[in-house]
Design a protein around this motif. Structure first.
Motif, PDB file in Angstrom:
ATOM      1  N   UNK A   4       1.383  -5.233  -0.887  1.00 55.87           N
ATOM      2  CA  UNK A   4       1.256  -4.722   0.484  1.00 55.87           C
ATOM      3  C   UNK A   4       0.612  -3.342   0.555  1.00 55.87           C
ATOM      4  N   UNK A   5       0.646  -2.594  -0.560  1.00 50.15           N
ATOM      5  CA  UNK A   5       0.056  -1.263  -0.558  1.00 50.15           C
ATOM      6  C   UNK A   5       1.061  -0.143  -0.755  1.00 50.15           C
ATOM      7  N   UNK A   6       2.279  -0.486  -1.180  1.00 54.65           N
ATOM      8  CA  UNK A   6       3.312   0.532  -1.404  1.00 54.65           C
ATOM      9  C   UNK A   6       2.870   1.569  -2.431  1.00 54.65           C
ATOM     10  N   UNK A   7       2.327   1.088  -3.535  1.00 53.17           N
ATOM     11  CA  UNK A   7       1.924   2.014  -4.606  1.00 53.17           C
ATOM     12  C   UNK A   7       0.759   2.894  -4.182  1.00 53.17           C
ATOM     13  N   UNK A   8      -0.145   2.348  -3.409  1.00 52.44           N
ATOM     14  CA  UNK A   8      -1.263   3.153  -2.899  1.00 52.44           C
ATOM     15  C   UNK A   8      -0.728   4.293  -2.042  1.00 52.44           C
ATOM     16  N   UNK A   9       0.208   3.976  -1.169  1.00 47.35           N
ATOM     17  CA  UNK A   9       0.814   5.003  -0.325  1.00 47.35           C
ATOM     18  C   UNK A   9       1.610   6.006  -1.172  1.00 47.35           C
ATOM     19  N   UNK A  18      21.274   7.520   1.632  1.00 42.89           N
ATOM     20  CA  UNK A  18      21.063   8.321   2.834  1.00 42.89           C
ATOM     21  C   UNK A  18      19.600   8.774   2.930  1.00 42.89           C
ATOM     22  N   UNK A  19      18.739   7.894   3.430  1.00 44.31           N
ATOM     23  CA  UNK A  19      17.321   8.216   3.579  1.00 44.31           C
ATOM     24  C   UNK A  19      17.072   8.944   4.891  1.00 44.31           C
ATOM     25  N   UNK A  20      16.102   9.850   4.851  1.00 48.08           N
ATOM     26  CA  UNK A  20      15.663  10.519   6.071  1.00 48.08           C
ATOM     27  C   UNK A  20      14.656   9.663   6.819  1.00 48.08           C
ATOM     28  N   UNK A  21      13.909   8.866   6.053  1.00 46.87           N
ATOM     29  CA  UNK A  21      12.884   8.023   6.665  1.00 46.87           C
ATOM     30  C   UNK A  21      12.636   6.802   5.788  1.00 46.87           C
ATOM     31  N   UNK A  22      12.278   5.696   6.438  1.00 48.60           N
ATOM     32  CA  UNK A  22      11.931   4.459   5.739  1.00 48.60           C
ATOM     33  C   UNK A  22      10.578   4.010   6.258  1.00 48.60           C
ATOM     34  N   UNK A  23       9.676   3.739   5.337  1.00 46.57           N
ATOM     35  CA  UNK A  23       8.339   3.265   5.693  1.00 46.57           C
ATOM     36  C   UNK A  23       8.215   1.829   5.216  1.00 46.57           C
ATOM     37  N   UNK A  24       7.917   0.945   6.134  1.00 43.59           N
ATOM     38  CA  UNK A  24       7.680  -0.458   5.770  1.00 43.59           C
ATOM     39  C   UNK A  24       6.175  -0.699   5.816  1.00 43.59           C
ATOM     40  N   UNK A  25       5.609  -1.105   4.678  1.00 44.10           N
ATOM     41  CA  UNK A  25       4.171  -1.353   4.592  1.00 44.10           C
ATOM     42  C   UNK A  25       3.929  -2.844   4.842  1.00 44.10           C
ATOM     43  N   UNK A  26       3.258  -3.130   5.947  1.00 44.39           N
ATOM     44  CA  UNK A  26       2.952  -4.523   6.290  1.00 44.39           C
ATOM     45  C   UNK A  26       1.474  -4.788   6.034  1.00 44.39           C
ATOM     46  N   UNK A  27       1.212  -5.843   5.320  1.00 43.92           N
ATOM     47  CA  UNK A  27      -0.152  -6.297   5.056  1.00 43.92           C
ATOM     48  C   UNK A  27      -0.132  -7.811   5.185  1.00 43.92           C
ATOM     49  N   UNK A  28      -1.109  -8.409   5.837  1.00 45.41           N
ATOM     50  CA  UNK A  28      -1.127  -9.868   5.965  1.00 45.41           C
ATOM     51  C   UNK A  28      -1.066 -10.569   4.603  1.00 45.41           C
ATOM     52  N   UNK A  29      -0.404 -11.709   4.583  1.00 42.50           N
ATOM     53  CA  UNK A  29      -0.214 -12.446   3.334  1.00 42.50           C
ATOM     54  C   UNK A  29      -1.537 -12.734   2.631  1.00 42.50           C
ATOM     55  N   UNK A  30      -2.548 -13.098   3.359  1.00 45.54           N
ATOM     56  CA  UNK A  30      -3.854 -13.409   2.763  1.00 45.54           C
ATOM     57  C   UNK A  30      -4.397 -12.229   1.947  1.00 45.54           C
ATOM     58  N   UNK A  31      -4.258 -11.031   2.483  1.00 42.89           N
ATOM     59  CA  UNK A  31      -4.727  -9.837   1.778  1.00 42.89           C
ATOM     60  C   UNK A  31      -3.850  -9.543   0.556  1.00 42.89           C
ATOM     61  N   UNK A  32      -2.539  -9.723   0.703  1.00 43.78           N
ATOM     62  CA  UNK A  32      -1.640  -9.498  -0.435  1.00 43.78           C
ATOM     63  C   UNK A  32      -1.965 -10.452  -1.585  1.00 43.78           C
ATOM     64  N   UNK A  33      -2.244 -11.691  -1.253  1.00 43.75           N
ATOM     65  CA  UNK A  33      -2.596 -12.685  -2.283  1.00 43.75           C
ATOM     66  C   UNK A  33      -3.869 -12.254  -3.009  1.00 43.75           C
ATOM     67  N   UNK A  34      -4.864 -11.801  -2.273  1.00 41.36           N
ATOM     68  CA  UNK A  34      -6.109 -11.316  -2.905  1.00 41.36           C
ATOM     69  C   UNK A  34      -5.815 -10.164  -3.862  1.00 41.36           C
TER      70      UNK A  34
END
Length: 160
Positions: free
Chosen positions: A11-16, A114-130
């Protein structure tokens, strides 16, 4: 500040996370910690030797064999996830006094830290598969990953 970055494989977690790291923030990579624990944590090794002995090859954990077993057995996977969280991540996070970003935490554990913020990285399945194919992940493994992660990431995350 404590931040969690969540999202399915590719999804791009590591990139972020790398962007945050380049700014000088401490990033904890869940996958890296897990893989290191396969070789160094006696409790994890005992668990694997007892419940997934076929994954121990020449004295080392075969991530490929273990991954196949975990994708096929939900109870085994969830038990191992809980052991990792309680015996590896909780002690690690208790040692950290500074701010950090944790990359790849499973959603079910977000409310236990106890997190101050949570980021959910959404990427379409087709892109994740690629992206996964570009990493050399086989199509059959991608199918397993996507299938399992549909259940893990299906519900909205309520972290407060």
């Amino acid at each position: 500040m404590k931040i969690a970055i969540l999202g399915p494989a590719g999804s791009g977690k590591s990139t972020l996370s790398n962007k945050f790291s380049s700014l000088g923030l401490k990033v904890i990579e869940v996958d890296k910690i897990v893989h290191e624990s396969y070789e160094s944590n006696e409790m994890i090794l005992r668990f694997l030797k007892t419940f997934v002995p076929e994954c121990i090859v020449d004295g080392k954990v075969s991530r490929k064999i273990l991954g196949t077993a975990l994708f096929q057995d939900t109870n085994l996977r969830e038990t191992l996830e809980e052991i990792f969280f309680e015996k590896v991540f909780v002690p690690l996070l208790e040692e950290l006094k500074d701010d950090f970003i944790i990359d790849g935490l499973l959603p079910k554990y977000v409310n236990r830290i106890n997190f101050d913020s949570v980021i959910y990285v959404h990427t379409p399945e087709e892109e994740r598969v690629k992206r996964l194919l570009n990493r050399g992940v086989t199509p059959s493994r991608i199918k397993e990953i996507v299938s399992v992660q549909k259940n893990i990431f299906r519900d909205p995350i309520d972290w407060r």
